[in-house]
Design a protein around this motif. Structure first.
Motif, mmCIF file in Angstrom:
data_model
loop_
_atom_site.group_PDB
_atom_site.id
_atom_site.type_symbol
_atom_site.label_atom_id
_atom_site.label_comp_id
_atom_site.label_asym_id
_atom_site.label_seq_id
_atom_site.Cartn_x
_atom_site.Cartn_y
_atom_site.Cartn_z
ATOM 1 N N GLU A 13 -34.111 -23.071 79.846
ATOM 2 C CA GLU A 13 -35.414 -22.459 79.587
ATOM 3 C C GLU A 13 -36.152 -23.299 78.553
ATOM 4 O OE1 GLU A 13 -35.245 -18.314 78.421
ATOM 5 O OE2 GLU A 13 -33.386 -18.073 79.544
ATOM 6 N N VAL A 14 -37.457 -23.467 78.741
ATOM 7 C CA VAL A 14 -38.292 -24.210 77.799
ATOM 8 C C VAL A 14 -39.504 -23.361 77.466
ATOM 9 C CG1 VAL A 14 -39.682 -26.294 77.477
ATOM 10 C CG2 VAL A 14 -37.535 -26.423 78.737
ATOM 11 N N GLY A 15 -39.902 -23.384 76.199
ATOM 12 C CA GLY A 15 -41.091 -22.663 75.764
ATOM 13 C C GLY A 15 -41.849 -23.483 74.742
ATOM 14 N N VAL A 16 -43.111 -23.164 74.547
ATOM 15 C CA VAL A 16 -43.956 -23.854 73.574
ATOM 16 C C VAL A 16 -43.879 -23.124 72.240
ATOM 17 C CG1 VAL A 16 -46.329 -24.527 73.024
ATOM 18 C CG2 VAL A 16 -45.495 -24.674 75.380
ATOM 19 N N TYR A 35 -37.286 -29.451 70.470
ATOM 20 C CA TYR A 35 -37.672 -30.802 70.852
ATOM 21 C C TYR A 35 -39.029 -31.060 70.230
ATOM 22 C CZ TYR A 35 -39.757 -34.483 73.690
ATOM 23 O OH TYR A 35 -40.390 -35.619 74.103
ATOM 24 N N CYS A 36 -39.223 -32.217 69.594
ATOM 25 C CA CYS A 36 -40.508 -32.563 68.974
ATOM 26 C C CYS A 36 -41.164 -33.688 69.759
ATOM 27 C CB CYS A 36 -40.305 -32.990 67.533
ATOM 28 S SG CYS A 36 -39.678 -31.679 66.493
ATOM 29 N N GLY A 37 -42.291 -33.394 70.376
ATOM 30 C CA GLY A 37 -43.009 -34.411 71.134
ATOM 31 C C GLY A 37 -43.663 -35.438 70.235
ATOM 32 N N VAL A 38 -44.262 -34.973 69.131
ATOM 33 C CA VAL A 38 -44.876 -35.845 68.139
ATOM 34 C C VAL A 38 -44.091 -35.657 66.847
ATOM 35 C CG1 VAL A 38 -46.974 -36.370 66.848
ATOM 36 C CG2 VAL A 38 -47.129 -35.678 69.246
ATOM 37 N N GLY A 39 -43.582 -36.752 66.298
ATOM 38 C CA GLY A 39 -42.684 -36.678 65.151
ATOM 39 C C GLY A 39 -43.330 -36.196 63.868
ATOM 40 N N GLY A 40 -42.479 -35.867 62.914
ATOM 41 C CA GLY A 40 -42.909 -35.404 61.602
ATOM 42 C C GLY A 40 -41.858 -34.489 61.014
ATOM 43 N N ASP A 41 -42.260 -33.723 60.006
ATOM 44 C CA ASP A 41 -41.348 -32.766 59.376
ATOM 45 C C ASP A 41 -41.381 -31.447 60.130
ATOM 46 O OD1 ASP A 41 -41.071 -34.755 57.482
ATOM 47 O OD2 ASP A 41 -42.241 -33.723 55.950
ATOM 48 N N VAL A 42 -40.246 -30.750 60.159
ATOM 49 C CA VAL A 42 -40.159 -29.442 60.821
ATOM 50 C C VAL A 42 -39.465 -28.483 59.849
ATOM 51 C CG1 VAL A 42 -39.364 -28.149 62.822
ATOM 52 C CG2 VAL A 42 -39.956 -30.566 63.071
ATOM 53 N N LYS A 43 -40.180 -27.425 59.465
ATOM 54 C CA LYS A 43 -39.625 -26.417 58.562
ATOM 55 C C LYS A 43 -39.182 -25.223 59.389
ATOM 56 C CE LYS A 43 -40.537 -24.108 54.189
ATOM 57 N NZ LYS A 43 -41.525 -23.959 53.099
ATOM 58 N N VAL A 44 -37.892 -24.913 59.304
ATOM 59 C CA VAL A 44 -37.313 -23.878 60.167
ATOM 60 C C VAL A 44 -36.458 -22.904 59.367
ATOM 61 C CG1 VAL A 44 -37.238 -25.418 62.167
ATOM 62 C CG2 VAL A 44 -35.230 -25.202 60.704
ATOM 63 N N ILE A 45 -36.232 -21.754 59.969
ATOM 64 C CA ILE A 45 -35.226 -20.819 59.486
ATOM 65 C C ILE A 45 -34.123 -20.831 60.535
ATOM 66 C CG2 ILE A 45 -34.686 -18.432 58.899
ATOM 67 C CD1 ILE A 45 -37.589 -18.142 57.961
ATOM 68 N N ILE A 46 -32.946 -21.226 60.087
ATOM 69 C CA ILE A 46 -31.791 -21.351 60.965
ATOM 70 C C ILE A 46 -31.385 -19.981 61.495
ATOM 71 C CG2 ILE A 46 -29.369 -22.111 61.047
ATOM 72 C CD1 ILE A 46 -31.293 -24.402 60.634
ATOM 73 N N GLY A 71 -40.129 -37.406 70.264
ATOM 74 C CA GLY A 71 -39.164 -37.339 71.352
ATOM 75 C C GLY A 71 -37.771 -36.978 70.874
ATOM 76 N N GLY A 72 -37.669 -36.450 69.635
ATOM 77 C CA GLY A 72 -36.372 -36.126 69.064
ATOM 78 C C GLY A 72 -36.008 -34.656 69.211
ATOM 79 N N PHE A 73 -34.716 -34.408 69.285
ATOM 80 C CA PHE A 73 -34.183 -33.052 69.331
ATOM 81 C C PHE A 73 -33.594 -32.712 67.970
ATOM 82 C CE2 PHE A 73 -34.175 -34.316 73.727
ATOM 83 C CZ PHE A 73 -34.508 -33.162 74.409
ATOM 84 N N LEU A 74 -33.761 -31.463 67.543
ATOM 85 C CA LEU A 74 -33.076 -30.993 66.334
ATOM 86 C C LEU A 74 -31.734 -30.419 66.775
ATOM 87 C CD1 LEU A 74 -35.818 -29.221 64.207
ATOM 88 C CD2 LEU A 74 -34.658 -31.360 63.747
ATOM 89 N N ALA A 88 -44.805 -32.029 62.403
ATOM 90 C CA ALA A 88 -44.544 -32.421 63.796
ATOM 91 C C ALA A 88 -45.345 -31.494 64.719
ATOM 92 C CB ALA A 88 -43.062 -32.302 64.122
ATOM 93 N N THR A 89 -45.687 -31.996 65.887
ATOM 94 C CA THR A 89 -46.435 -31.192 66.860
ATOM 95 C C THR A 89 -45.798 -31.322 68.239
ATOM 96 O OG1 THR A 89 -47.983 -33.005 67.297
ATOM 97 C CG2 THR A 89 -48.610 -31.409 65.591
#
Length: 95
Positions: A13-16, A35-46, A71-74, A88-89
């Motif tokens: 499954e994939v979602g935006v 997955y990050c299409g455009v790179g940068g920083d990603v702030k998340v809650i695990i 194009g990177g995966f976390l 990131a976007t």
């Protein structure tokens, strides 16, 4: 997605993702890899971090992954992507 009983080793499954500083049921992305299409920083809650007994985590529970490449995966499973601190976007959820 992952090494769990009755769960495939690949995304099905994939979602935006729309990053948001609101942390509640409306922004919950339900244990997803990113997955990050455009790179940068990603702030998340695990996944499953924060208050217990039906409460929601807070921004203090968040971590920032710096310089995620385009194009990177976390390689983590997350519940929320916060807007403040995320540069990131084109972020997608993978389940």
């Amino acid at each position: 997605m992952g090494s769990f009983i009755n769960q495939p080793e690949f995304g099905t499954e994939v979602g935006v993702v729309t990053p948001s500083d609101t942390i509640d049921a409306t922004t919950y992305i339900n244990r997803s890899a990113l997955y990050c299409g455009v790179g940068g920083d990603v702030k998340v809650i695990i996944q499953d971090v924060g208050p217990v007994n039906g409460g929601y985590p807070t921004a203090a529970d968040a971590v920032v992954f710096k310089n995620v490449p385009a194009g990177g995966f976390l390689p983590v499973i997350v519940d929320y992507v916060l807007a403040t601190g995320t540069t990131a976007t084109d972020i997608l959820t993978i389940k």
